[in-house]
Design a protein around this motif. Structure first.
Motif, short mmCIF file in Angstrom:
data_model
loop_
_atom_site.label_atom_id
_atom_site.label_comp_id
_atom_site.label_asym_id
_atom_site.label_seq_id
_atom_site.Cartn_x
_atom_site.Cartn_y
_atom_site.Cartn_z
N ASP A 1 52.35 -14.30 -63.34
CA ASP A 1 51.01 -14.10 -63.87
C ASP A 1 50.39 -15.40 -64.38
OD1 ASP A 1 49.01 -11.94 -64.49
OD2 ASP A 1 49.11 -13.02 -66.41
N ASP B 1 51.28 -9.81 -61.08
CA ASP B 1 51.11 -10.03 -62.52
C ASP B 1 52.45 -10.00 -63.25
OD1 ASP B 1 48.43 -9.92 -61.87
OD2 ASP B 1 48.16 -7.88 -62.57
N GLU C 1 50.31 -17.69 -59.77
CA GLU C 1 48.87 -17.37 -59.75
C GLU C 1 48.13 -18.24 -60.77
OE1 GLU C 1 48.19 -12.77 -59.05
OE2 GLU C 1 48.91 -13.12 -61.08
MG MG Z 1 46.08 -10.36 -62.27
#
Ligand code: MG
Ligand code: C2E
Ligand code: MG
Ligand code: MG
Length: 284
Positions: free
Chosen positions: A204, A182, A238
């Motif tokens: 993130d 993150d 991500e």
């Molecule tokens: Mg996360």
């Protein structure tokens, strides 16, 4: 009157608190029962592909815990990880996830490079964590420890930073890699980058989703990628959901991607079929 509406608000507030305390107690009970049961059934570990930005080829997976309720429904980790942390149940839970991850590293040894496992602050703070990790690796000598990545978040470091840093160094000395999860969502990401011996940054989702149509996001991503590269770290983006973002990330030099575009978290049987299909596809 103001007094009366204040009183009503208070009543509503209390009502919500009562419900949430009850829910919490129920949640803790479910978790305790799940840990006491057949964990592979009650606490399935699912896997989400991590792919090469260039061609979508699966190179790794993130292990993500689920809970299966008595009625068969699947409960996501955001519903029970906080309670697991507070009660300490995260310790046996985390051990279960590590065991499952190592088992699948053996099973998929010809198919994927690595598995990434989330480690919460409480687990990392536990004095037994590093010995447990060392024992599990010693019990699986066929696994190259580099194939295991531990994902930690910034909160893991608050409070006990010196201890935790030493612990991370010990973990690295076992050959296991560390990822900053993150990345960019905390308050002191740069301090963190300076102090933590990480191998991987996970950008993130909030910076990633929709980046191809957002110049500011795109600038931030490029700067973070440059920083990661200068520090000798690799980067995983991500939350990639759109092809345009895949192309933009690839063009910006981000080599590894994760997101619904390539696959949601899925049960191990399904993941195994998926990697087998994709390795067959690349065999002449
Ligand atoms: Mg996360
Ligand atoms: P995380 O480690 O940041 O994991 C990524 C989360 O983003 C996962 O949610 C994943 O399903 C979701 N995700 C991935 N790609 C996309 C996308 O393209 N779009 C959207 N909207 N979401 C995407 P999940 O599985 O619900 O896990 C939530 C969090 O729970 C994880 O965030 C992690 O912090 C925690 N968690 C999960 N498994 C474990 C575990 O075994 N141990 C610990 N300590 N925490 C865990
Ligand atoms: Mg993670
Ligand atoms: Mg993450």
């Amino acid at each position: 009157s103001a007094k009366r509406s204040g009183g009503n608000r208070m009543k509503i507030f209390n009502e919500q608190m009562r419900v949430s305390v009850q829910e919490r107690i129920a949640g803790e009970k479910l978790l305790r029962e799940a840990l006491a049961g057949n964990r592979e059934e009650t606490l399935p570990v699912w896997f989400q592909p991590i792919v090469r930005a260039e061609n979508g080829e699966i190179v790794g997976a993130e292990a993500l815990i689920r809970m299966r309720a008595a009625d068969g429904s699947i409960i996501g980790p955001n519903q029970f990880i906080p309670a697991a942390e507070e009660t300490g149940m995260i310790v046996p839970l985390g051990e279960h996830v590590l065991i499952m991850a190592l088992r699948h590293l053996v099973e998929w040894r010809h198919d994927i490079g690595y598995i990434s496992v989330n480690v919460s602050p409480r687990q990392l703070a536990e004095p037994d964590f590093v010995p447990l990790l060392a024992d599990l690796l010693a019990a699986n000598p066929e696994i190259d420890p580099k194939r295991l990545v531990l994902e930690i978040t910034e909160t893991a470091l608050l409070g006990s930073s010196l201890d935790v840093r030493e612990r991370l160094e010990t973990i690295k000395s076992l050959g296991v890699r560390i990822a900053l999860d993150d990345f960019g969502t905390g308050y002191s990401s740069l301090t963190w980058l300076q102090n933590i011996p990480a191998d991987v940054v996970k950008l993130d989702r909030s910076f990633v989703a929709g980046l191809s149509s957002d110049a500011r996001k795109s600038s931030i991503i490029q700067a973070v990628l440059w920083l990661a590269k200068s520090l000798g770290m690799s980067a995983v983006a991500e939350g990639v959901e759109e092809e345009a973002d895949q192309h933009a990330l690839h063009a910006a030099g981000c080599e590894l991607l994760q997101g619904y575009l390539f696959g949601k978290p899925m049960p191990p049987v399904e993941f195994g079929e998926r990697v087998q299909r994709s390795s067959m596809a690349t065999t002449p």
